[in-house]
Design a protein around this motif. Structure first.
Motif, PDB file in Angstrom:
ATOM      1  N   ALA A 135       2.060   2.878 -23.464  1.00  0.00           N
ATOM      2  CA  ALA A 135       3.110   2.618 -22.197  1.00  0.00           C
ATOM      3  C   ALA A 135       2.599   3.064 -20.797  1.00  0.00           C
ATOM      4  CB  ALA A 135       4.376   3.143 -22.525  1.00  0.00           C
ATOM      5  N   PHE A 136       1.537   3.841 -20.884  1.00  0.00           N
ATOM      6  CA  PHE A 136       1.075   4.448 -19.608  1.00  0.00           C
ATOM      7  C   PHE A 136       0.669   3.345 -18.878  1.00  0.00           C
ATOM      8  CE2 PHE A 136      -2.308   6.450 -17.109  1.00  0.00           C
ATOM      9  CZ  PHE A 136      -1.507   7.320 -16.178  1.00  0.00           C
ATOM     10  N   ASN A 137       1.169   3.610 -17.380  1.00  0.00           N
ATOM     11  CA  ASN A 137       0.717   2.501 -16.454  1.00  0.00           C
ATOM     12  C   ASN A 137       0.396   3.291 -15.345  1.00  0.00           C
ATOM     13  OD1 ASN A 137       0.553   0.422 -14.308  1.00  0.00           O
ATOM     14  ND2 ASN A 137       1.865  -1.004 -15.579  1.00  0.00           N
ATOM     15  N   ILE A 138      -0.821   2.793 -14.723  1.00  0.00           N
ATOM     16  CA  ILE A 138      -1.321   3.439 -13.400  1.00  0.00           C
ATOM     17  C   ILE A 138      -0.537   3.413 -12.317  1.00  0.00           C
ATOM     18  CG2 ILE A 138      -3.141   2.015 -12.948  1.00  0.00           C
ATOM     19  CD1 ILE A 138      -5.127   4.260 -12.484  1.00  0.00           C
ATOM     20  N   ASN A 139       0.113   2.046 -12.295  1.00  0.00           N
ATOM     21  CA  ASN A 139       0.892   1.659 -10.965  1.00  0.00           C
ATOM     22  C   ASN A 139       2.145   2.213 -10.827  1.00  0.00           C
ATOM     23  OD1 ASN A 139      -1.328  -0.179 -10.139  1.00  0.00           O
ATOM     24  ND2 ASN A 139      -0.736  -1.447 -11.563  1.00  0.00           N
ATOM     25  N   HIS A 140       2.621   2.812 -12.290  1.00  0.00           N
ATOM     26  CA  HIS A 140       4.111   3.329 -12.207  1.00  0.00           C
ATOM     27  C   HIS A 140       4.149   4.623 -11.563  1.00  0.00           C
ATOM     28  CE1 HIS A 140       5.243   0.297 -15.326  1.00  0.00           C
ATOM     29  NE2 HIS A 140       5.260  -0.478 -13.958  1.00  0.00           N
ATOM     30  N   GLU A 141       5.188   5.167 -11.108  1.00  0.00           N
ATOM     31  CA  GLU A 141       5.412   6.365 -10.580  1.00  0.00           C
ATOM     32  C   GLU A 141       5.573   7.524 -11.576  1.00  0.00           C
ATOM     33  OE1 GLU A 141       5.038   7.661  -7.608  1.00  0.00           O
ATOM     34  OE2 GLU A 141       4.605   5.578  -6.866  1.00  0.00           O
ATOM     35  N   ARG A 142       6.311   6.970 -12.817  1.00  0.00           N
ATOM     36  CA  ARG A 142       6.438   7.938 -14.132  1.00  0.00           C
ATOM     37  C   ARG A 142       5.189   8.228 -14.441  1.00  0.00           C
ATOM     38  NH1 ARG A 142       9.181   5.486 -19.095  1.00  0.00           N
ATOM     39  NH2 ARG A 142       7.469   4.391 -19.284  1.00  0.00           N
ATOM     40  N   PRO A 143       5.027   9.869 -14.729  1.00  0.00           N
ATOM     41  CA  PRO A 143       3.922  10.406 -15.102  1.00  0.00           C
ATOM     42  C   PRO A 143       3.640  10.065 -16.768  1.00  0.00           C
ATOM     43  CG  PRO A 143       5.503  11.828 -14.837  1.00  0.00           C
ATOM     44  CD  PRO A 143       6.104  10.678 -14.387  1.00  0.00           C
ATOM     45  N   LYS A 190      -4.494   9.093 -12.291  1.00  0.00           N
ATOM     46  CA  LYS A 190      -3.550   8.609 -11.290  1.00  0.00           C
ATOM     47  C   LYS A 190      -3.728   9.118 -10.013  1.00  0.00           C
ATOM     48  CE  LYS A 190       0.845   8.270 -11.794  1.00  0.00           C
ATOM     49  NZ  LYS A 190       0.994   6.783 -11.817  1.00  0.00           N
ATOM     50  N   SER A 191      -4.265  10.609  -9.886  1.00  0.00           N
ATOM     51  CA  SER A 191      -4.587  11.208  -8.597  1.00  0.00           C
ATOM     52  C   SER A 191      -5.691  10.001  -7.770  1.00  0.00           C
ATOM     53  CB  SER A 191      -5.198  12.512  -8.815  1.00  0.00           C
ATOM     54  OG  SER A 191      -5.627  13.153  -7.610  1.00  0.00           O
ATOM     55  N   ASP A 192      -7.072  10.059  -8.780  1.00  0.00           N
ATOM     56  CA  ASP A 192      -8.041   9.123  -8.122  1.00  0.00           C
ATOM     57  C   ASP A 192      -7.554   7.586  -7.834  1.00  0.00           C
ATOM     58  OD1 ASP A 192      -9.760  11.379  -8.638  1.00  0.00           O
ATOM     59  OD2 ASP A 192     -10.484  10.634 -10.548  1.00  0.00           O
ATOM     60  N   TYR A 193      -6.836   7.060  -8.576  1.00  0.00           N
ATOM     61  CA  TYR A 193      -6.263   5.788  -8.131  1.00  0.00           C
ATOM     62  C   TYR A 193      -5.509   5.643  -7.058  1.00  0.00           C
ATOM     63  CZ  TYR A 193      -3.593   1.289  -8.721  1.00  0.00           C
ATOM     64  OH  TYR A 193      -3.061   0.213  -8.490  1.00  0.00           O
ATOM     65  N   ASN A 194      -4.412   6.778  -6.791  1.00  0.00           N
ATOM     66  CA  ASN A 194      -3.712   6.673  -5.649  1.00  0.00           C
ATOM     67  C   ASN A 194      -4.559   7.134  -4.201  1.00  0.00           C
ATOM     68  OD1 ASN A 194      -1.260   6.492  -7.019  1.00  0.00           O
ATOM     69  ND2 ASN A 194      -1.073   8.572  -7.286  1.00  0.00           N
ATOM     70  N   GLU A 195      -5.667   7.778  -4.664  1.00  0.00           N
ATOM     71  CA  GLU A 195      -6.427   8.005  -3.420  1.00  0.00           C
ATOM     72  C   GLU A 195      -7.225   6.713  -3.076  1.00  0.00           C
ATOM     73  OE1 GLU A 195      -9.337  11.246  -4.138  1.00  0.00           O
ATOM     74  OE2 GLU A 195      -7.591  12.683  -4.389  1.00  0.00           O
ATOM     75  N   ILE A 196      -7.758   5.895  -4.014  1.00  0.00           N
ATOM     76  CA  ILE A 196      -8.453   4.733  -3.877  1.00  0.00           C
ATOM     77  C   ILE A 196      -7.564   3.730  -3.230  1.00  0.00           C
ATOM     78  CG2 ILE A 196      -9.609   2.769  -4.813  1.00  0.00           C
ATOM     79  CD1 ILE A 196     -10.838   4.669  -7.050  1.00  0.00           C
ATOM     80  N   LYS A 197      -6.217   3.679  -3.649  1.00  0.00           N
ATOM     81  CA  LYS A 197      -5.164   2.741  -3.348  1.00  0.00           C
ATOM     82  C   LYS A 197      -4.768   3.054  -1.609  1.00  0.00           C
ATOM     83  CE  LYS A 197      -1.017   3.350  -4.244  1.00  0.00           C
ATOM     84  NZ  LYS A 197       0.413   3.560  -4.868  1.00  0.00           N
ATOM     85  N   LEU A 198      -4.612   4.262  -1.310  1.00  0.00           N
ATOM     86  CA  LEU A 198      -4.221   4.739  -0.161  1.00  0.00           C
ATOM     87  C   LEU A 198      -5.474   4.410   0.974  1.00  0.00           C
ATOM     88  CD1 LEU A 198      -2.251   6.109   1.689  1.00  0.00           C
ATOM     89  CD2 LEU A 198      -3.377   8.173   1.138  1.00  0.00           C
ATOM     90  N   PHE A 199      -6.579   4.666   0.312  1.00  0.00           N
ATOM     91  CA  PHE A 199      -7.871   4.381   1.247  1.00  0.00           C
ATOM     92  C   PHE A 199      -8.055   2.852   1.628  1.00  0.00           C
ATOM     93  CE2 PHE A 199     -12.285   2.833   1.358  1.00  0.00           C
ATOM     94  CZ  PHE A 199     -12.683   3.281   2.279  1.00  0.00           C
ATOM     95  N   THR A 200      -7.645   2.128   0.507  1.00  0.00           N
ATOM     96  CA  THR A 200      -7.997   0.511   0.699  1.00  0.00           C
ATOM     97  C   THR A 200      -6.704   0.151   1.726  1.00  0.00           C
ATOM     98  OG1 THR A 200      -8.538   0.380  -1.853  1.00  0.00           O
ATOM     99  CG2 THR A 200      -7.689  -1.716  -0.794  1.00  0.00           C
ATOM    100  N   GLU A 201      -5.440   0.564   1.554  1.00  0.00           N
ATOM    101  CA  GLU A 201      -4.599   0.237   2.288  1.00  0.00           C
ATOM    102  C   GLU A 201      -4.668   0.494   3.790  1.00  0.00           C
ATOM    103  OE1 GLU A 201      -0.931   1.933   0.698  1.00  0.00           O
ATOM    104  OE2 GLU A 201      -0.891   0.359  -1.052  1.00  0.00           O
TER     105      GLU A 201
END
Length: 381
Positions: A133-141, A167-178
């Motif tokens: 059920a873990f989804n890297i896009n969801h806010e729920r840890p 999640k931390s790495d993904y959020n950094e990459i997402k933020l950088f891309t945006e």
């Protein structure tokens, strides 16, 4: 039993030495029969038989020993019959006495084992469900699970730490891309504006004008690439969630009118069979989906070609003629995959695939009768 029969024969011989014929007691379940013979034959024989027990008035299985020897000076055949019934009862009782406790013990072990396994493995199954059920896009840890086994607790701790890091790495990459995509939009817009002004001026020579046209095309392609990447980021992060009831027939007709100038310019024939279908979905995503489908079948077609559009309750199909033969269905939806003749960014079909994944649609490609066919099957659950 054979040993007991031999002992009975010994008793018969002992009694005969005293001049008597041996007769067993009633409770012994034995029958001794005497029969005169002409001469003694030294051979003996054992066998199983069924006899009528006169004391119990029933037939029983038995074992007998037949032998011959002299009794009180006369040759006799002696037949000793021993009932098996009592011994079989004893064996049955002994087996039951042993078997019943063993079965009860086995059942108890199974019960305890089941309870212990359930106690051990139910948290592990919950752990697997949480991983699924873990989804890297969801806010729920990622949700940790209380584990009774030390090794499972260690696994759980590792998963918690790993999910947090991912999640931390993904959020950094997402933020950088945006940020990168947004930051690139401003200078690209400035460059396009300056190039437009320079192209409209009359002070440039022919060679300078051609150079500026190439620069303008390059910056336009870079702008499209940046917009496509930004759109993929939005789709990946599930930022387009404006779900509503949409009439697909009306939407396709609306987009066909929008692309009609390009279709007419290339003399492409459009054949459409559209049922009146409405689905619940994100309007933004469906508009991008239909736009990309139209853009794809027009861009990769040839002048005077054909486009076939089919819509029913289960699927939507876009098919087009083209210069190329069948494409690789394993790679066609990969990002930046395109043929050498294409001038696109290589992200159009990747965006299609990502939208279908988000909407839980099935996207398939096939090549049949010189038509490149893209089929989107809806999920009505």
């Amino acid at each position: 039993m054979d040993h007991d029969l031999v002992e009975e024969i010994m008793e018969v011989k002992e009694y005969s030495a005293k001049g008597n014929f041996y007769q067993p007691h009633e409770f012994e379940d034995l029958i001794v029969q005497y029969k005169k013979v002409e001469k003694v034959n030294s051979s003996s024989s054992y066998a199983d038989t069924v006899f009528y027990n006169p004391l119990k008035h029933r037939k029983e299985t038995a074992r007998y020993l037949k032998t011959e020897f002299e009794l009180v000076g006369q040759p006799y055949q002696v037949l000793v019959i021993a009932s098996k019934f009592e011994r079989q009862e004893q064996i049955r009782n002994i087996c039951l006495i042993i078997l019943i406790p063993v079965l009860l013990l086995f059942a108890l072990v199974l019960l305890v084992n089941r309870i212990l396994l359930k106690k051990i493995w139910v948290p592990f199954e919950q752990l697997l469900e949480n991983i699924t059920a873990f989804n890297i896009n969801h806010e729920r840890p990622y949700e940790p699970v209380e584990m009774p086994v030390a090794e499972f607790r260690q696994l759980n701790e590792v998963l918690v730490a790993l999910s947090g890091k991912v999640k931390s790495d993904y959020n950094e990459i997402k933020l950088f891309t945006e940020n990168a995509s947004h930051e690139m939009m401003t200078p690209l817009a400035v460059i396009n504006s300056k190039l437009d002004n320079m192209l409209q001026s009359n002070v440039l020579g022919k060679e300078d004008g051609e150079t500026l046209v190439e620069l303008y095309k390059a910056t336009s392609r870079l702008t499209k690439l940046n917009q496509s990447l930004l759109l993929l980021v939005k789709i990946d992060n599930n930022l387009l969630q404006d779900e509503e009831q949409i009439n697909l027939k009306s939407l396709i007709k609306e987009k066909q009118v929008y692309f009609q100038e390009l279709i007419s310019e290339r003399n492409i024939t459009v054949e459409s069979t559209l049922a009146d279908v409405s689905i619940s979905a994100s309007r933004s995503l469906l508009e991008i989906l239909i736009n990309n489908l139209f853009s794809n079948v027009i861009r990769h077609n040839y002048d005077g070609g054909k486009i076939e559009i089919t819509l029913d309750a289960d699927k939507i199909v876009f098919a087009n003629t083209g210069h190329n033969k069948a494409l690789d269905p394993e790679k066609i939806f990969d990002r930046f995959y395109k043929d050498n003749a294409s001038e696109g960014t290589g992200l159009g079909l990747a965006i299609l695939k990502q939208i279908c994944n988000r909407q839980r649609y099935q996207l398939d490609y096939s090549y049949y009768q010189d038509l490149h066919t893209f089929t989107i099957t809806f999920n009505h659950q």
